[in-house]
Design a protein around this motif. Sequence first.
Motif, PDB file in Angstrom:
ATOM      1  N   ALA A  88     -12.653   0.095  -8.154  1.00 10.62           N
ATOM      2  CA  ALA A  88     -11.233  -0.163  -7.881  1.00 10.62           C
ATOM      3  C   ALA A  88     -10.640   1.010  -7.118  1.00 10.62           C
ATOM      4  CB  ALA A  88     -10.471  -0.370  -9.188  1.00 10.62           C
ATOM      5  N   THR A  89      -9.765   0.703  -6.168  1.00 12.20           N
ATOM      6  CA  THR A  89      -9.019   1.728  -5.447  1.00 12.20           C
ATOM      7  C   THR A  89      -7.526   1.455  -5.605  1.00 12.20           C
ATOM      8  OG1 THR A  89      -9.135   0.454  -3.384  1.00 12.20           O
ATOM      9  CG2 THR A  89     -10.822   2.122  -3.736  1.00 12.20           C
ATOM     10  N   THR A  90      -6.748   2.498  -5.497  1.00 11.83           N
ATOM     11  CA  THR A  90      -5.298   2.354  -5.645  1.00 11.83           C
ATOM     12  C   THR A  90      -4.690   1.747  -4.383  1.00 11.83           C
ATOM     13  OG1 THR A  90      -4.794   4.532  -4.717  1.00 11.83           O
ATOM     14  CG2 THR A  90      -5.265   4.415  -7.101  1.00 11.83           C
ATOM     15  N   ASP A  91      -3.481   1.228  -4.518  1.00 10.67           N
ATOM     16  CA  ASP A  91      -2.762   0.739  -3.344  1.00 10.67           C
ATOM     17  C   ASP A  91      -2.558   1.858  -2.331  1.00 10.67           C
ATOM     18  OD1 ASP A  91      -2.655  -1.785  -4.389  1.00 10.67           O
ATOM     19  OD2 ASP A  91      -0.486  -1.845  -4.681  1.00 10.67           O
TER      20      ASP A  91
ATOM     21  N   VAL B 137     -15.125  -3.819  -3.522  1.00 11.06           N
ATOM     22  CA  VAL B 137     -13.924  -3.015  -3.758  1.00 11.06           C
ATOM     23  C   VAL B 137     -12.750  -3.915  -4.121  1.00 11.06           C
ATOM     24  CG1 VAL B 137     -12.413  -1.216  -2.857  1.00 11.06           C
ATOM     25  CG2 VAL B 137     -14.772  -1.383  -2.018  1.00 11.06           C
ATOM     26  N   GLN B 138     -12.190  -3.664  -5.300  1.00 12.44           N
ATOM     27  CA  GLN B 138     -10.997  -4.364  -5.742  1.00 12.44           C
ATOM     28  C   GLN B 138      -9.806  -3.405  -5.734  1.00 12.44           C
ATOM     29  OE1 GLN B 138     -12.508  -6.293  -9.597  1.00 12.44           O
ATOM     30  NE2 GLN B 138     -11.969  -8.056  -8.318  1.00 12.44           N
ATOM     31  N   ALA B 139      -8.605  -3.980  -5.779  1.00 12.86           N
ATOM     32  CA  ALA B 139      -7.403  -3.170  -5.930  1.00 12.86           C
ATOM     33  C   ALA B 139      -7.210  -2.840  -7.402  1.00 12.86           C
ATOM     34  CB  ALA B 139      -6.191  -3.920  -5.388  1.00 12.86           C
ATOM     35  N   GLU B 140      -6.722  -1.659  -7.684  1.00 11.30           N
ATOM     36  CA  GLU B 140      -6.621  -1.185  -9.065  1.00 11.30           C
ATOM     37  C   GLU B 140      -5.824  -2.139  -9.962  1.00 11.30           C
ATOM     38  OE1 GLU B 140      -6.218   3.267 -10.532  1.00 11.30           O
ATOM     39  OE2 GLU B 140      -4.247   2.465  -9.961  1.00 11.30           O
TER      40      GLU B 140
ATOM     41  N   ALA C 102      -8.242  -5.831 -10.687  1.00  7.22           N
ATOM     42  CA  ALA C 102      -9.658  -5.445 -10.744  1.00  7.22           C
ATOM     43  C   ALA C 102     -10.345  -6.012 -11.979  1.00  7.22           C
ATOM     44  CB  ALA C 102      -9.783  -3.926 -10.712  1.00  7.22           C
ATOM     45  N   PRO C 103     -10.373  -7.323 -12.138  1.00 10.42           N
ATOM     46  CA  PRO C 103     -11.001  -7.899 -13.329  1.00 10.42           C
ATOM     47  C   PRO C 103     -12.496  -7.608 -13.430  1.00 10.42           C
ATOM     48  CG  PRO C 103     -10.517  -9.601 -11.700  1.00 10.42           C
ATOM     49  CD  PRO C 103      -9.815  -8.358 -11.251  1.00 10.42           C
ATOM     50  N   LEU C 104     -13.189  -7.535 -12.291  1.00 10.35           N
ATOM     51  CA  LEU C 104     -14.628  -7.283 -12.330  1.00 10.35           C
ATOM     52  C   LEU C 104     -14.929  -5.855 -12.756  1.00 10.35           C
ATOM     53  CD1 LEU C 104     -15.606  -9.193  -9.087  1.00 10.35           C
ATOM     54  CD2 LEU C 104     -16.078  -9.900 -11.431  1.00 10.35           C
ATOM     55  N   VAL C 105     -14.023  -4.951 -12.432  1.00 11.32           N
ATOM     56  CA  VAL C 105     -14.196  -3.551 -12.842  1.00 11.32           C
ATOM     57  C   VAL C 105     -13.950  -3.410 -14.339  1.00 11.32           C
ATOM     58  CG1 VAL C 105     -13.356  -1.192 -12.528  1.00 11.32           C
ATOM     59  CG2 VAL C 105     -13.560  -2.719 -10.543  1.00 11.32           C
ATOM     60  N   HIS C 106     -12.917  -4.092 -14.828  1.00 16.37           N
ATOM     61  CA  HIS C 106     -12.550  -3.977 -16.237  1.00 16.37           C
ATOM     62  C   HIS C 106     -13.351  -4.916 -17.133  1.00 16.37           C
ATOM     63  CE1 HIS C 106      -9.316  -1.285 -15.202  1.00 16.37           C
ATOM     64  NE2 HIS C 106      -8.766  -2.184 -14.399  1.00 16.37           N
TER      65      HIS C 106
END
Length: 363
Positions: A275-278, A227-230, A233-237
């Motif tokens: 990714a999740t939001t703050d 889980v990355q922060a939005e 989130a380099p791994l998500v993008h």
Amino acid sequence: MASSTLRSNTWVGGGVLERYADWLPLTESTPCITLGEGSTPLVRAESLERATGADEVWLKLELCNPTGSFKDRGMVVAVAKAVEQGASAVLCASTGNTSASAAAYAARCGLRAFVLVPEGRIAQGKLAQAAAHGARVLAVDGNFDDALRLAQELTDRLPLALVNSVNPYRIEGQKTAAMEIVDSLGDAPDLHCIPVGNAGNITAYWQGYCEYFHAEVSTQRPLMLGVQAEGAAPLVHGRPIAKPETIATAIRIGDPASWDGAIAARDESDGAIIATTDEQILDAYRMLADGEGVFCEPASAASVAGLLAQHGDGSLSGRQVVCTITGHGLKDPERAVQSIAADVVEISSEYDQAAAAIEEGLR
């Protein structure tokens, strides 16, 4: 699914180097140092079981390590090997937890410690720890990724041991958390949720689970949910983020050093990195504090935020889940003051006022 009865949930002494010596790259010349790291608790989270429909949700409380974060597991191995190799000083780049851990273990071994931190972008609790342990703090005009690049250049040219997670001994130490989970539950869980910043921890957990599985200590390996922060989130993008932004400072990293390891953990486990939001992270942060009695730093709550975002629909029936809680809430006390409304009532020292305030709170 493993039984909910824990085999072991207490500190067993000796630290990571002694307890997992057979699984670590140690030699007769490696000093067996410890600050009591490892053997952290697994705590069952019934509120998360209700929210997700999972049979069992466990919190791996890495905030119970000596400096208050998971970094101690890998740092004890990295610093022990640095001593073995004759180093007199260590250096790291850090968003905070690595600097605190490196400084503590360097102090334990009589080494000098130098830490590079992004100027003005580190929680004060973490900065205070590094300073208290005698580290020289270098505030870099840039973000964590800039600091890590500089740290690598410095250790290429100067007689310093680099103790970031690009050091493979860090990963070796951190993998023991996965092994402890199997030792406690009797098998690997079905799903493991973990925050992802520089990605060393998800890489290490997957390595630990794989080593136990191949040695037939466990019968399965979990799906890994990173889980990355939005805003970071380099791994998500699928690309580095030049200017990562999130309130979760420990995972505010735009170009993870262990990128390949994280992707391997995701793909080999049939898992995901999301990714999740703050806002979702802060909701989970408050939920853990108020509903489970676990006060963690915001980045730690990302694992729970991700679990709720991915499985808040009751889709985990019959499944066992572990969430890693990476660091203590006192690492970032400013965030607690800003994000959690304190229930403070000013009264005199008279009984009647105190009793009235209590009665109001009970209603």
